[in-house]
Design an enzyme around this catalytic site. Structure first.
Site, PDB file in Angstrom:
ATOM      1  CB  SER A   1      46.100  59.694 -16.219  1.00 50.58           C
ATOM      2  OG  SER A   1      45.605  60.478 -15.236  1.00 50.58           O
TER       3      SER A   1
ATOM      4  NE  ARG B   1      19.647  13.416 -18.993  1.00 52.31           N
ATOM      5  CZ  ARG B   1      18.748  14.013 -19.160  1.00 52.31           C
ATOM      6  NH1 ARG B   1      18.779  15.387 -19.110  1.00 52.31           N
ATOM      7  NH2 ARG B   1      17.253  13.760 -19.436  1.00 52.31           N
TER       8      ARG B   1
END
Lengths: 450, 450, 450, 450
Positions: free
Chosen positions: C269, C308
């Protein structure tokens, strides 16, 4: 059964098929009144239509079947309503409106009720949170980050954070109730052409009748208002998931800082006699997950075609009511879980000593830092912590045994540095601020709009 | 009503609360039988339990209320079942099982029925697709990419692509039915400790009783099997969305190549007398969106804690049945839409001439390319197309008027190059391949597993 | 930085822009070879094209800029490739293909590499899981359900469940590699018209060149193959989330049964010197969440228009590579976390005594049930557990003090009933079954297809 | 390349790793200043720290590598910053803050920039929309619902609806900018204990330094503010998807009412020389889908543990920047598409006659309804429409030939009833209202907050 778990009866009632039909009829009646006031249709027709707009006059099962077959509820409803009114009014039913006008406006009315139910229950939740914050403002417990002990907090602070979150939700729901709910009226393609020159007057009249906002123009295919409400519901559900999740984590067998309480639902196992599952928090969590996951359907469905959509809008019919039901369920189960909560301050105090009381390492660092600087203090305590962990002793014991530290912090100073209640920082200030925010939303009253 | 739109009656029945209770009871009965065969409990107890495992012996409304209150269905069910059997069998009800064993296995049984219903309807859809592919194998139409005309195709080829997609879905659903459905039995935490040394035998026996696969070990918190099925349902729904979407696009007023057909549901507007909305395709699309959006809840819920989960699993109770209902709805509406479809070949032919017949530009390029190379041909036709577009004439007219092109392609060659039926490439070959794939899955028979 | 956290370097390389360009060129080269073999283009042209299909011959930054501006990568690439080849071959570049043919096939090649990377890492994860399962097959620990102690298990069983899950993932990924990856070739609208009568031969030749499956017909707008892979990646990520989640829960300060280990990344930490965050498991969990949440974009995007698509397909360009990167990250961080894991069997043993050893309540019930029936035994132990909890004594102590129980189970029998190692049921059998399944997938070898 | 397509350069810059580091440093510097003003640290230390908080003083590639390895960016950054300042200031770097304080606050600063960029581009989009609404306020076109002709509208009305939607988005983004962006400062677990009694003063001072709101208390694990912004971005993207979708539908070959314009990007096909794909709208649509699908990760990630989370928060690091990039891309491509739009009023007029001018059926009904009632008129026109459709004649022709209708509406009245410009209802009123709303948000000016 499974659906009853994931809804409250009240919210299920608001979004029931029966209530929906009544709301559709309410809109038809209000439309007729608005048109009568605009001089478009005879007042007597509006009056007749209004009298027939009662769901109990309809054969609902037949209507539902027909609607399911037709893929839409309004067309059969309008036909039946037309049959119910006398010849003089018949031609004025649904005049110039499109089905989506009626459905969207009816849903807005349902959403208003739904928001009110949610707000009321969130206020009840806030009351429990406020009471816990107040009562436990000095109950120390471990603060946990990344599921590891960090530094001490109080249970009151934890409750205050739940409270402040709930208060912010109430504020947002109230604002959305006031701003996001608008009438829908555009006719076939948003021009109100069938209403001739009276279009805007009828639109404004309908909004006034129903207490909804007047939009700039029809919004059939622009669903930002619906998204706004849906997003807030998702946010609300996520908040419930957070609170319920904390309760479950605190209630784990090894943690044991809260438990489900004698009044709480279910929880006995079918096979393990000792077990008390935190069923309310678990169900809150499940409902919250479902509600959070129900938002994207509304958001993705909002990409709609041209003047009125082919698919995205129809999907809302199912998605929006379900989102309200699930969110209501998440709030209700969270409220129940929090109301029934048993808090175990002694266990919180014990757990602060878990892992050798290492949770006071930052406090010790800060006390040392005043003398030797933060960097050096951090290094010193890190070594101390590693040593204590390796030796299996506690932090306090290791510190007391460390010459260097004793040299910097004499025993009374060390004791002060390691005393939890001396290292709670602004916890009480923060609790007070959350309580003040709660009082502020309370003053407008549970049933009132702020 | 809104829920009836988004489910088929058959699938709603499979996942009804009533059917769920019966499936739970089926599992309890099969468990008792398997335990009797393993010598764990007396055969007579299994026999008595089996006779009482009938939903019609239970007060279901009371059971549902209690389950909703308790947040779980099995505990009240087991209590009531225990009350129903005689003293000799009482102690053997639900022996050594945990509620999740019963629920998960019951859901597997429901999923099997659900997959069979979906497969049957997909086969019906494939039959319509195959018939369209065959019938229209030489019906030319515009191929469209990015919503623009590209080159000609046939309607048969379009149908063959829907067909091949449907065939692949059937194959996958059949495989999942055979492989993904496994029995769940682990007891309280997956050790089957309460069954002593008979655990594995009972597990295998239960699987054999119910026709489900035997897992390597209990999978209470490893939900990959459920994800597998849910993902396939999402894929199925997306496929329906694709087909329904094509139908809606082809049916647009300006395109008009298909229409909804006289037998199709609903579709009349409440206000516009001429209108025939493609309600079946729209509802298919709406159901498909909802089903697609229902998958993530299952996927995200699969991150579950330890031996049995707190929230994620409970969320499946609502999410999985709903996903089956929605997917069934999407398939059924798509099937209805395709079955009722009216195809307009003449309109397809007309549309090939839209925008000046520019759709033949690639064909022309290829014809020129044989003589002057592809690059040069492309440039030439691009200029031609731009010129024709600016002049508002068609491609044919512009080509005929172009000296350079006439020099390369004399009139008969140009005519051949611009004839749609000469530029369909492998369309029929592809149709044949799709039909062959369809025949292959058919041979195993609609109700059979491949 | 943030993106580097959520990808592995290998997977990032497979899906890099540079690698993508090379894959596009690989497809162009293979297409030319297949066309030469089909007699469509001169072999010499194919040879020349093949020699130029090397990304290092291209000005990639310029290409990327142009592609970003054009909204598509292939058109500028083909133009540049055409410029690179000599006049004789120029006209044969990209003959008859559409951009999507090239992109989809190139992505299939990338997906194959991606699946291989994932499989290899999952096998490495399985190896760690197998080793833990073997080593800890008799290490008892608390089984936990709904985040509460349930009955004892072993850590080996927990690892075996992770292992079996991983094995199932490998099986599925291998199958998808073999079946879901198909070549794409249809030309402008799926007819291969520009290839004249050679279409199918070229399609088959291209598939053979690249080692991909031959589809029945082009599948530009039918994305089930892509969904299949994406769903498996989501399932894989969810599995990693489950394993990482268990590690984090086991590593909580109060539980302490595993810890992150000295070799593990990060974890210190910035402010708390004692803290070791389980960074690898946390990052695995974060990556898993992101990957799970990345699936719906692919699924929803699969509803595509006509031959498409306009939007859904383009979205895949970003969504699919990202999903592979995130899944790879989730697997890699989980593998690191599991490899670096420190297991604390003594802590597991201590925790079994948490909450008064109540975890043995079911075992006690079962021992009593043999004498007095399950129902009566359950009631008796439930009362005992409640009494012990109220008194703050343990289950054992309460049982020993209970006259009724002593009457049924004399001290040695009671001791046997409360001994954890006597109540592990089929745990070892299940471990063996998971290990056998692992050996089975191993035999096909890490780099091989099963 | 693919990522460049789906981001704007400006937004990519705001959320680049480099910019992120600078924002982290900005927060560290502001924190030191606020602490100096609160008397917590020496002003000279704050001054030194402030001078070193420049990203160009750091070895960024090394930092990024370390951060990726450590799974977090702040810890290596703070270490390097500490090395950069002189001994006197060293101990005061990052005093009492936790990494999440710094990251969350830095992200708030990035989000503010991001919201400003979005707002500016939305205002540009609104300007185009306003201009189209004004210019085409009397350009009639077909109104389309469920992808079918409904009744006439004007193109100005369509643009006005896009405009009103955009205006509402701007209003919401501005409000979120003012309200949702709050400073984060809580220290290790939200108590600010390491700051002793100065906590609240530093919190307020930091907020003042950075122009962010002061929260009631730290909100590390309560992500409602982040959800609020993310939801708005999703809403914005969905709106862009709607607009882009309309453009694509209007630009279909058979519809042809708009086209992509000469200035627009890309759009030429690699194989079809005539083709102009609406690449900008397509890419807008793709980006919008991706952005919409990016919201759930943020929402689901918001269920976070205890005081600071293990996974959900870390996922935001990737999810939030990506959501901003995707949304910016969607807005920018939509803006480009709309700016480059070519509108074809003549084609709009032609299409109004498509399908036999049936679009005037409602208008005819309304004209008849004044004489014979709406019900009867509806029936009459429906029959007429069916007859005309069967006969292949137009609505006008059929009406003129119908004795009954001629009896009710003499030729001039019939002509009036069928004249599009007589049936546009409140279209202009609605356009004016949308323009007024636009002027209102303009008055506060593009760069200003309202």
């Amino acid at each position: 059964m499974r659906e009853a778990i994931f809804a409250t009866p009240e919210m299920a009632a608001v979004f029931s098929d029966e209530a929906f039909v009544q709301r559709l009829l309410d809109v038809e009646a209000a439309l007729a009144r608005a048109q009568a006031r605009a001089g478009m249709i005879p007042p007597s027709a509006a009056e007749v239509i209004g009298r027939r707009c009662r769901a109990d006059l309809f054969d609902l099962p037949a209507l539902f079947r027909e609607a399911a077959e037709a893929g839409t509820p309004v067309i059969p409803l309008v036909r039946r309503l037309t049959e119910l009114v006398d010849a003089g009014a018949r031609g004025y039913v649904h005049w110039g409106a499109t089905t989506q006008d009626i459905v969207d406006t009816a849903v807005m009315l349902q959403m208003r009720e739904g928001l009110d139910l949610l707000t009321a229950r969130l206020l009840a939740l806030a009351a429990v949170g406020a009471s816990l914050a107040e009562r436990h403002r000095r109950t120390p417990m471990a603060g946990r980050t990344m599921l590891q002990h960090a530094v001490p907090i109080t249970f009151g602070l934890k409750a205050a954070r739940w409270l402040a979150l709930t208060v912010r939700l109430v504020r947002r729901l109230r604002r959305a109730r006031g701003e996001a709910l608008a009438v829908q009226l555009g006719g076939a393609a948003g021009t109100l052409a069938a209403m001739g020159p009276s279009g805007l007057r009828v639109l404004e009249g309908l909004a006034a009748e129903l207490g909804l906002a007047v939009p700039e123009l029809p919004w059939h295919a622009e669903r930002d208002r619906v998204i706004e409400v849906a997003s807030l519901l998702g946010m609300t559900a996520a908040a419930m998931g957070k609170i319920a999740g904390d309760l479950m984590l605190l209630g784990q067998t090894e943690v044991g800082e809260v438990s489900a309480g004698a009044e709480s639902a279910g929880g006995r196992s079918s096979t393990m006699p000792q077990k008390r599952n935190p069923v309310e928090a678990i169900t809150a969590s499940a409902a919250a997950r479902l509600a959070v996951a129900a938002v994207p359907a509304v958001l993705a469905g909002a990409v709609q075609e041209h003047e009125r959509a082919a698919g995205g809008w129809q999907a809302e019919w199912e998605a929006v009511p379900r989102l309200f039901r699930l969110t209501a369920s998440a709030v209700a189960w969270t409220h129940r879980a929090l109301s029934h909560l048993e808090v175990h301050p002694e266990r919180m105090r014990d757990n602060l000593q878990a892992a050798g009381g290492m949770i006071m390492a930052e406090a010790l660092t800060m006390a040392l830092a005043e003398k030797i600087g933060r960097e050096e203090a951090y290094r010193l305590v890190q070594q101390l912590a590693d040593r204590a962990a390796a030796a299996g002793t506690g932090l306090r014991q290791a510190a007391e045994a460390d010459d260097r530290i004793r040299g910097i912090l004499p025993p009374p100073a060390l004791a002060r540095a390691l005393e939890v209640s001396n290292y709670l920082g602004s916890a009480e200030t923060f609790i007070d601020r959350a309580l003040a925010a709660y009082r502020e939303i309370q003053e407008t009253g549970p049933g009132q709009r702020s």
